[in-house]
Design an enzyme around this catalytic site. Structure first.
Site, PDB file in Angstrom:
ATOM      1  N   HIS A 353       0.711  -1.253   0.086  1.00  0.00           N
ATOM      2  CA  HIS A 353       0.234  -0.044  -0.020  1.00  0.00           C
ATOM      3  C   HIS A 353       0.791   1.330  -0.028  1.00  0.00           C
ATOM      4  O   HIS A 353       0.265   2.449   0.202  1.00  0.00           O
ATOM      5  CB  HIS A 353      -1.091  -0.016   1.304  1.00  0.00           C
ATOM      6  CG  HIS A 353      -2.034  -1.071   1.279  1.00  0.00           C
ATOM      7  ND1 HIS A 353      -3.215  -0.883   0.691  1.00  0.00           N
ATOM      8  CD2 HIS A 353      -1.689  -2.162   1.704  1.00  0.00           C
ATOM      9  CE1 HIS A 353      -3.922  -2.076   0.960  1.00  0.00           C
ATOM     10  NE2 HIS A 353      -3.080  -2.865   1.410  1.00  0.00           N
ATOM     11  N   LYS A 541      -9.194  13.320   4.763  1.00  0.00           N
ATOM     12  CA  LYS A 541      -8.207  12.126   4.794  1.00  0.00           C
ATOM     13  C   LYS A 541      -7.200  12.225   5.840  1.00  0.00           C
ATOM     14  O   LYS A 541      -7.245  13.388   6.398  1.00  0.00           O
ATOM     15  CB  LYS A 541      -7.673  12.046   3.292  1.00  0.00           C
ATOM     16  CG  LYS A 541      -6.959  13.375   2.898  1.00  0.00           C
ATOM     17  CD  LYS A 541      -6.303  13.453   1.430  1.00  0.00           C
ATOM     18  CE  LYS A 541      -7.276  13.349   0.327  1.00  0.00           C
ATOM     19  NZ  LYS A 541      -7.502  12.123  -0.399  1.00  0.00           N
ATOM     20  N   ARG A 542      -6.429  11.222   6.000  1.00  0.00           N
ATOM     21  CA  ARG A 542      -5.648  11.321   7.027  1.00  0.00           C
ATOM     22  C   ARG A 542      -4.722  12.783   6.770  1.00  0.00           C
ATOM     23  O   ARG A 542      -4.335  12.964   5.580  1.00  0.00           O
ATOM     24  CB  ARG A 542      -4.663  10.339   7.420  1.00  0.00           C
ATOM     25  CG  ARG A 542      -5.375   9.273   8.089  1.00  0.00           C
ATOM     26  CD  ARG A 542      -5.641   9.710   9.400  1.00  0.00           C
ATOM     27  NE  ARG A 542      -4.591   9.889  10.520  1.00  0.00           N
ATOM     28  CZ  ARG A 542      -3.987   9.008  11.146  1.00  0.00           C
ATOM     29  NH1 ARG A 542      -4.493   7.847  11.200  1.00  0.00           N
ATOM     30  NH2 ARG A 542      -3.007   9.104  11.587  1.00  0.00           N
ATOM     31  N   LYS A 547       0.094  14.262   1.039  1.00  0.00           N
ATOM     32  CA  LYS A 547      -1.433  14.543   0.854  1.00  0.00           C
ATOM     33  C   LYS A 547      -1.720  15.880   0.390  1.00  0.00           C
ATOM     34  O   LYS A 547      -2.582  16.584  -0.359  1.00  0.00           O
ATOM     35  CB  LYS A 547      -2.420  13.978   1.765  1.00  0.00           C
ATOM     36  CG  LYS A 547      -2.308  12.566   1.796  1.00  0.00           C
ATOM     37  CD  LYS A 547      -3.269  11.800   2.827  1.00  0.00           C
ATOM     38  CE  LYS A 547      -3.070  10.335   3.026  1.00  0.00           C
ATOM     39  NZ  LYS A 547      -3.844   9.593   2.115  1.00  0.00           N
ATOM     40  N   THR A 649      -8.975   6.046  -1.895  1.00  0.00           N
ATOM     41  CA  THR A 649     -10.365   5.455  -1.930  1.00  0.00           C
ATOM     42  C   THR A 649     -11.435   6.541  -1.635  1.00  0.00           C
ATOM     43  O   THR A 649     -12.507   6.415  -2.356  1.00  0.00           O
ATOM     44  CB  THR A 649     -10.423   4.285  -0.981  1.00  0.00           C
ATOM     45  OG1 THR A 649     -10.018   4.494   0.148  1.00  0.00           O
ATOM     46  CG2 THR A 649      -9.583   3.065  -1.544  1.00  0.00           C
ATOM     47  N   LYS A 653     -15.284   7.264  -3.308  1.00  0.00           N
ATOM     48  CA  LYS A 653     -16.339   7.586  -2.729  1.00  0.00           C
ATOM     49  C   LYS A 653     -16.806   8.847  -3.285  1.00  0.00           C
ATOM     50  O   LYS A 653     -18.261   8.814  -3.374  1.00  0.00           O
ATOM     51  CB  LYS A 653     -16.129   7.625  -1.174  1.00  0.00           C
ATOM     52  CG  LYS A 653     -15.669   6.410  -0.537  1.00  0.00           C
ATOM     53  CD  LYS A 653     -15.054   6.484   0.882  1.00  0.00           C
ATOM     54  CE  LYS A 653     -14.393   5.144   1.169  1.00  0.00           C
ATOM     55  NZ  LYS A 653     -13.213   5.329   2.324  1.00  0.00           N
TER      56      LYS A 653
HETATM   57  C1  26Q Z   1       3.510   0.327  10.345  1.00  0.00           C
HETATM   58  C2  26Q Z   1       4.306   0.274  11.424  1.00  0.00           C
HETATM   59  C3  26Q Z   1       4.179   0.729  12.672  1.00  0.00           C
HETATM   60  C4  26Q Z   1       3.135   1.370  12.990  1.00  0.00           C
HETATM   61  C5  26Q Z   1       2.324   1.835  12.036  1.00  0.00           C
HETATM   62  C6  26Q Z   1       2.394   1.245  10.665  1.00  0.00           C
HETATM   63  C7  26Q Z   1       1.414   1.490   9.556  1.00  0.00           C
HETATM   64  C8  26Q Z   1      -0.049   1.665   9.841  1.00  0.00           C
HETATM   65  C9  26Q Z   1      -0.910   1.918   9.025  1.00  0.00           C
HETATM   66  C10 26Q Z   1       1.647   1.874   8.172  1.00  0.00           C
HETATM   67  C11 26Q Z   1       0.724   2.023   7.438  1.00  0.00           C
HETATM   68  C12 26Q Z   1      -0.609   2.099   7.584  1.00  0.00           C
HETATM   69  C13 26Q Z   1      -1.510   2.596   6.619  1.00  0.00           C
HETATM   70  C14 26Q Z   1      -1.509   2.702   5.536  1.00  0.00           C
HETATM   71  C15 26Q Z   1      -2.558   3.160   4.543  1.00  0.00           C
HETATM   72  O1  26Q Z   1      -3.678   3.566   4.855  1.00  0.00           O
HETATM   73  N1  26Q Z   1      -2.460   3.218   3.088  1.00  0.00           N
HETATM   74  C16 26Q Z   1      -3.441   3.786   2.217  1.00  0.00           C
HETATM   75  O2  26Q Z   1      -4.005   2.336   1.909  1.00  0.00           O
HETATM   76  C17 26Q Z   1      -4.937   2.724   0.897  1.00  0.00           C
HETATM   77  C18 26Q Z   1      -5.609   1.268   0.465  1.00  0.00           C
HETATM   78  O3  26Q Z   1      -4.904   0.745  -0.337  1.00  0.00           O
HETATM   79  C19 26Q Z   1      -4.719   3.402  -0.481  1.00  0.00           C
HETATM   80  O4  26Q Z   1      -5.798   3.847  -1.147  1.00  0.00           O
HETATM   81  C20 26Q Z   1      -3.940   4.846   0.131  1.00  0.00           C
HETATM   82  O5  26Q Z   1      -3.339   5.321  -1.027  1.00  0.00           O
HETATM   83  C21 26Q Z   1      -2.884   4.337   0.984  1.00  0.00           C
HETATM   84  O6  26Q Z   1      -2.078   5.529   1.544  1.00  0.00           O
END
Ligand code: 26Q
Length: 801
Positions: A353, A541-542, A547, A649, A653
């Site tokens: 991702h 979004k976050r 972003k 995503t 939406k």
């Molecule tokens: C990793 C290690 C330690 C702590 C936290 C994490 C961690 C947690 C959440 C790393 C990444 C995430 C989340 C990533 C995320 O939401 N990515 C998004 O995924 C979506 C679904 O595929 C995409 O549409 C987005 O582009 C992408 O940013």
């Protein structure tokens, strides 16, 4: 599932209220009625769930298991009612009783067990897997506290614990009888057996009990009920504490912390031991369960495991599943390395991702050893065998082995482990999957091109259109019938109404209706009054630098200064709507939230602006709030630096709800643009190729643009000239951009962003044309239903058909 007439539904509701809440209809509160409806539904779900399980076991169906550290499922009541075929009857009965269905449904707490896109994707996938009739279960963690609740105090983000389990969670069932032990730490010793094989013994391990809580996942109109199994960590009952009760209490608390809270960080690598323990906790409990159930239910040898199972790992977070399956197959089932490796690498599939280096998980060797030394030994062995095989089979790649290695510089590279241990590696949008092959994992692609594939993300149209935007959903069904509900690509039938003025007017009415509803929400939450006839321009979004919420702000500052320069200027009124949580430790992200509030404060109250521009920040953006926002959006801001947003995503939406995308050629925006055509989207900025080329050549010179371009300079200088805050309030942002040479290309893209915005506003003046653009987006959005995505996973990767 059972269908109910109105009088039957009313009757069962009365019975439930009496039995569960000792209340009559008249005296019951919204909360009573909410729990009574859940109870009606749960009876249905349980029955259908048992039937589904029996049928699946009998048919020995092949199954997909979706492992994810996040499931951002939001509220379930409406989507469960819809899928069970009870939404209409329930709404009607409640309305006849003089109750507001929306108010009753809002008694449910959001299950916020995720950060953002990745977690919400997992939730959409579960809905589609069940709705397409597949056998597929989700496995995650039942965090005691989900993603923090965001409050804004004096323009600053404050994080509160998300106590979503304070009230009984109506959808879960605790299954203590299916709890499994998960072992951490300790030592490993080995001895050589008579047959020459090694036997590994573990000692001094800490055993934690993983207790499952199952949530039924209801398929749409097909009686198929899968499970989302969420694990909770408990101290095993027979644990002996050599000491007093206080000691035991502390021990208990330390164990329960493993499922205590979700790490609110999706930007930076959090070197936190607990997060690593969570990851092992998830995969060990899940894979033990899968093996046990397989042997028990299918009565087949464990060597057939991969013929009946696929395990999809949602990013690298569940990658320890690979060595864990190896461990179980070898140490517990007695298989040799080669057999175990064959099964494992035919079971796992990995979804990536992100390509951002800092977000690729890397864990120090000593931490992995501490979590579970046997798991580390296996990873080490995987690495050695892999490097050796490259050396022997690919002499041309010998000088690349250092880059390919799963372990290097005393760090475990999770993505490399995931690639080596999986038969499939997929990106989440066409562009992203190409970047993975060409850059991020290019060496692996050269070794095993057949593993790499694309699965463009999707969203469930049942939640993101049918339940969240019933007005639009009804208009569509009134117009083209309801075939589209089961075949969302049929939304293209709407093209016959492209020149139908009556239809276009109704479409515009629906949007206005939804804007008025959001206007209410905004007023109730912020006290800000917005104009429902202004353009609703949305970025939710976050909060992340890539972003580029800051680019959005610089553009708003530019517009504001244009008005200040010439207050009589004619402009289209706009409401800029933001929603975003920042990771608690992400300083720059939090500064951007402050700036949004500072700009809002100035702009919203300036008499020169005269209410033509409003800036609104909606706090605590989550799934439920998104369901209010998406239907009302007109411009969908998708402005990430090209190449950095894997897919997005939220873009899908908003498109599905008739907003026009204003964005860069990044992630799934590229595919949106291709589908709707250039005339129905507003594209600006550098291409991903240009961005990547700059990056490979050390960036561009941000100073130069700043110095020579007066529009850029004016907007940037607003951060330091006290226009929006005294005492150099936004110095950090200003210097962050300029001294780091603007790694997200804000200044480089600024002018084309401002220009495309002006084009969009000019286009908006032609209402008919705008409605046609909106219609085009809606009718092409069926392509982004997660049903399409899941169909592709099921056929190409999971082999469920
Ligand atoms: C990793 C290690 C330690 C702590 C936290 C994490 C961690 C947690 C959440 C790393 C990444 C995430 C989340 C990533 C995320 O939401 N990515 C998004 O995924 C979506 C679904 O595929 C995409 O549409 C987005 O582009 C992408 O940013």
């Amino acid at each position: 599932m059972k269908t109910y007439t109105k009088s039957e539904f009313r009757k069962v509701l009365e019975t439930k209220l009496m039995n569960k809440r000792t209340a009559t209809l008249e005296e019951s509160t919204d909360n009573d009625i909410f729990y009574a409806i859940c109870s009606i539904l749960k009876d249905e779900i349980n029955q259908a769930g048992v039937d589904t399980r029996h049928h699946n076991i009998e048919a020995k169906r092949r199954q997909i298991n979706y492992l994810s550290m996040e499931f951002l499922i939001g509220r379930l009541i409406e989507s469960n009612l819809l899928n069970a075929g009870l939404l209409d009857v329930c709404n009607e009965v409640l309305t006849e009783l003089g109750r507001d269905p929306k108010k009753i449904y809002s008694e449910e707490n959001d299950a916020g067990l995720g950060n953002g896109g990745l977690g919400r994707l997992a939730a959409c996938f579960l809905d589609s897997i069940a709705s397409l009739g597949y056998m597929g279960n989700g496995f995650g963690i039942r965090y005691r506290y989900g993603l923090f609740e965001q409050r804004i105090v004096n323009g600053t983000q404050i994080e509160l614990p998300d106590n979503w389990l304070q009230e009984v969670y109506p959808w879960e069932t605790r299954r203590i009888e299916e709890a499994v032990p998960v072992n951490f730490g300790g030592q490993v010793t080995s001895e050589v057996l008579e047959d020459g094989n090694l036997k590994f013994t573990y000692s001094n391990q800490e055993t934690v009990l993983a207790v499952p809580y199952d949530v039924g996942v209801v398929g749409y109109d097909n009686d198929n009920v899968n499970q989302l199994r969420l694990w909770s960590a408990e101290l095993p009952h027979d644990t002996i504490d050599h000491g007093d009760n206080k000691n035991r209490l502390e021990h208990m608390q330390s164990v329960e912390r493993i499922s205590g809270f979700l790490y609110p960080d999706d930007s930076t690598e959090e070197g936190r031991f607990l997060r690593l323990k969570q990851q092992y906790f998830l995969v060990s409990s899940t894979i033990q369960t899968l093996i046990n159930q397989f042997k028990e239910r299918y009565q087949l040898p464990v060597t057939d495991f991969h013929k009946y199972h696929c395990i999809q790992i949602n990013d690298t977070h569940p990658t320890f599943g690979i060595p864990e399956l190896m461990r179980i197959l070898m140490d517990e089932e007695g298989l040799g390395w080669d057999d175990a490796w064959h099964i494992t690498t035919h079971t796992f599939a990995y979804t990536n991702h992100t390509i951002m280096q800092e977000a690729l998980e890397k864990w120090p060797v000593y931490q992995v050893q501490n979590v579970n030394p046997r798991i580390f030994m296996i990873i080490n062995e995987i690495n050695e065998r892999f490097c050796k095989s490259v050396y022997e089979a690919h002499p041309e790649m010998r000088d690349k082995i250092g880059d390919l290695a799963v372990i290097s510089n005393n760090v475990v590279h999770m993505s490399k482990l995931a690639i080596v241990g999986s038969f499939s590696v997929n990106g989440v949008a066409a562009l992203h999957s190409e970047i993975i092959k060409d850059y991020t994992f290019n060496d692996f692609y050269k070794l095993t091109p057949e593993k790499f594939n694309n699965k463009t993300n999707g969203i469930t149209h049942r939640r993101w259109l049918m339940t969240s935007n019933p007005e639009l959903s009804n208009l569509i069904s009134d117009t083209i019938g309801n075939n589209w509900v089961k075949h969302p690509q049929e939304l293209t039938q709407l093209m016959h109404y492209y020149n139908d003025d009556a239809f276009l007017d109704r479409l515009a009415e629906v949007k206005l209706h939804n804007k008025k509803a959001l206007k209410e929400v905004i007023y109730n939450k912020t006290g800000i009054e917005v104009d429902e006839h202004s353009v609703f321009d949305v970025q939710v979004k976050r909060l992340h630098e890539y972003k580029r919420q800051l680019l959005n702000l610089l553009r708003i500052i530019y517009l504001y200064n244009e008005i200040k320069r010439k207050p009589s200027i004619k402009i289209q009124p706009i409401t800029f709507i933001f929603g975003a949580k920042a990771a608690p430790g992400y300083h720059i992200a939090k500064e951007v939230i402050k700036l949004i509030h500072a700009v809002a404060n100035v702009v919203n109250n300036d008499t020169d602006v005269d209410n033509r521009i409003k800036v609104v920040f909606l706090e605590n953006y989550n799934v439920t709030l998104a369901e209010d926002i998406m239907p009302a959006a007109e411009i969908s801001e998708q402005i990430s630096t090209a190449s950095m947003e894997a897919s997005g995503t939220g873009n899908m939406k908003m498109m599905m709800n008739g907003a026009i995308t204003l964005g860069t050629m990044d992630g799934a925006n590229v595919e949106i643009a291709e589908l709707v055509g250039k005339e129905n989207i507003f594209i600006f900025g550098l291409s991903s190729e240009e961005v990547i080329n700059y990056q490979l050549n050390g960036g561009y010179r941000a100073e130069d643009i700043y110095k020579t371009d007066s529009r850029v300079k004016n907007a940037m200088d607003a951060l330091i000239n006290e226009q929006f805050g005294r005492n150099y309030a936004f110095n950090d942002l200003y210097y962050h951009v300029l001294t780091n040479n603007d790694p997200y290309f804000l200044l480089k893209d600024f002018n084309s962003y401002v220009d495309i915005h002006l084009t969009a506003m000019a286009t908006y003046q032609d209402k008919r044309k705008w409605n046609q653009m909106s219609l085009t987006n809606i009718m092409k959005s069926g392509q982004f239903s997660s049903d399409r995505t899941i169909q592709q996973y099921a056929t190409d990767i999971w082999k469920l058909n």
